[in-house]
Design an enzyme around this catalytic site. Structure first.
Site, PDB file in Angstrom:
ATOM      1  CB  THR A 107       2.623   0.521 -11.238  1.00 48.68           C
ATOM      2  OG1 THR A 107       3.379   1.751 -11.267  1.00 48.68           O
ATOM      3  CG2 THR A 107       2.848  -0.232 -12.539  1.00 48.68           C
ATOM      4  CD  GLU A 108      -0.392   5.544 -10.659  1.00 50.27           C
ATOM      5  OE1 GLU A 108      -0.181   6.556 -11.346  1.00 50.27           O
ATOM      6  OE2 GLU A 108      -0.773   4.455 -11.150  1.00 50.27           O
ATOM      7  CB  VAL A 109      -3.168  -0.092  -6.705  1.00 51.98           C
ATOM      8  CG1 VAL A 109      -4.292   0.853  -7.078  1.00 51.98           C
ATOM      9  CG2 VAL A 109      -2.845  -1.055  -7.836  1.00 51.98           C
TER      10      VAL A 109
ATOM     11  CB  ILE B  35       3.975   2.035  -4.447  1.00 52.45           C
ATOM     12  CG1 ILE B  35       3.286   3.164  -5.231  1.00 52.45           C
ATOM     13  CG2 ILE B  35       4.934   1.268  -5.330  1.00 52.45           C
ATOM     14  CD1 ILE B  35       4.248   4.275  -5.634  1.00 52.45           C
TER      15      ILE B  35
ATOM     16  CG  PHE C  86       0.144   7.205  -5.001  1.00 51.62           C
ATOM     17  CD1 PHE C  86      -0.260   8.073  -4.003  1.00 51.62           C
ATOM     18  CD2 PHE C  86       0.449   7.715  -6.256  1.00 51.62           C
ATOM     19  CE1 PHE C  86      -0.365   9.437  -4.244  1.00 51.62           C
ATOM     20  CE2 PHE C  86       0.341   9.066  -6.504  1.00 51.62           C
ATOM     21  CZ  PHE C  86      -0.062   9.930  -5.497  1.00 51.62           C
TER      22      PHE C  86
END
Length: 259
Positions: free
Chosen positions: A135-137, A139, A141
């Site tokens: 799920t980084e993208v 937030i 990241f």
């Protein structure tokens, strides 16, 4: 050796490493990453350990980076963030190149860095209710380190979908994509993983497992001719190993061998 955020236990040649921050959904911070690295190294150096099982305590396998940890990263300099990233890189590379087999027992959600840990394991089994994803993208990241391994594991197309959308998928979909090996009911997963681990311990040579894992991890970096030459060299070296001599002798003599 004592740990703050993990549990470490060895039984029947299986080291079980449990992420133990249930109140934080086993979220990663610098200390947990370091302890996990040290525990993996400890198991690797232990002649009484042949297989490692990685699991989480509580409802989640691992929720990714800890919120307080993420807040601290925003205050870091570039050099401090690079050093921190390299610490996680060191852990990921250690699991991927380890001389022993690592099995993920996923009994809850595995998100972002937590899903990265699942990606690195040689074999992974999850309960039906588990959701997995990067799920980084979402937030701001990027799933930088895990991308290196995920592309190798499931291919560029499926990796693009997971990494770019940042969406979570159910365990069944993760199995279909090749991210995990199988979906196992919650009441049976511990027994299933224990059976797989016991099979590896008792039915396969430690040297053969180690060399096969190394071969899988290196062939994608080589040309066809280089890969074949490397495979031939490993083949020749393995034939001279005591495990191979024992295995062939037992086969020819029709004797059961326990590794």
């Amino acid at each position: 050796m004592s740990y703050s955020f993990i549990l470490y236990e060895v039984s029947s040649r299986v080291a079980t490493i449990t992420l133990n921050r249930p109140e934080k959904r086993n979220a990663l911070n610098a200390l947990l990453v370091e302890e996990l690295y040290q525990a993996i190294r400890r198991a690797a150096a232990d002649d009484q350990v042949k297989v490692i099982v990685l699991k989480g305590n509580g409802e989640a396998f691992c929720a990714g980076a800890d919120l307080e940890y993420l807040q601290q990263l925003q205050k870091n300099t570039y050099d401090e963030n690079l050093a921190d990233s390299r610490q996680l890189m060191q852990l990921f590379r250690e699991i991927y190149q380890l001389n022993k087999i690592v099995i993920a027992q996923v009994e809850g959600h595995a998100v972002a860095g937590g899903c990265g840990l699942v990606t690195l394991c040689d074999l992974s089994y999850a309960v039906p209710e588990a959701m997995l994803g990067y799920t980084e993208v979402k937030i701001g990241f990027i799933p930088a380190l895990v991308a290196v391994f995920l592309v190798r594991k499931i291919g560029e197309g499926r990796a693009r979908e997971l990494l770019l959308t940042g969406r979570l998928i159910m365990a069944e979909k993760a199995a279909q994509d090749g991210l995990i090996n199988a979906v196992i009911p919650a009441e049976k997963i511990s027994e299933h993983v224990a059976k797989v681990a016991a099979g590896l311990c008792n039915e396969a040579s430690a040297n053969s497992l180690n060399m096969t894992k190394k071969l899988i991890g290196t062939v994608l970096d080589l040309s066809l001719d280089e890969g074949l030459e490397h495979a031939a060299e490993l083949n020749a070296a393995t034939r001279g190993h005591d495990d191979c001599k024992r295995g062939i002798a037992s086969f020819l003599n029709k004797e059961k061998i326990t590794w």
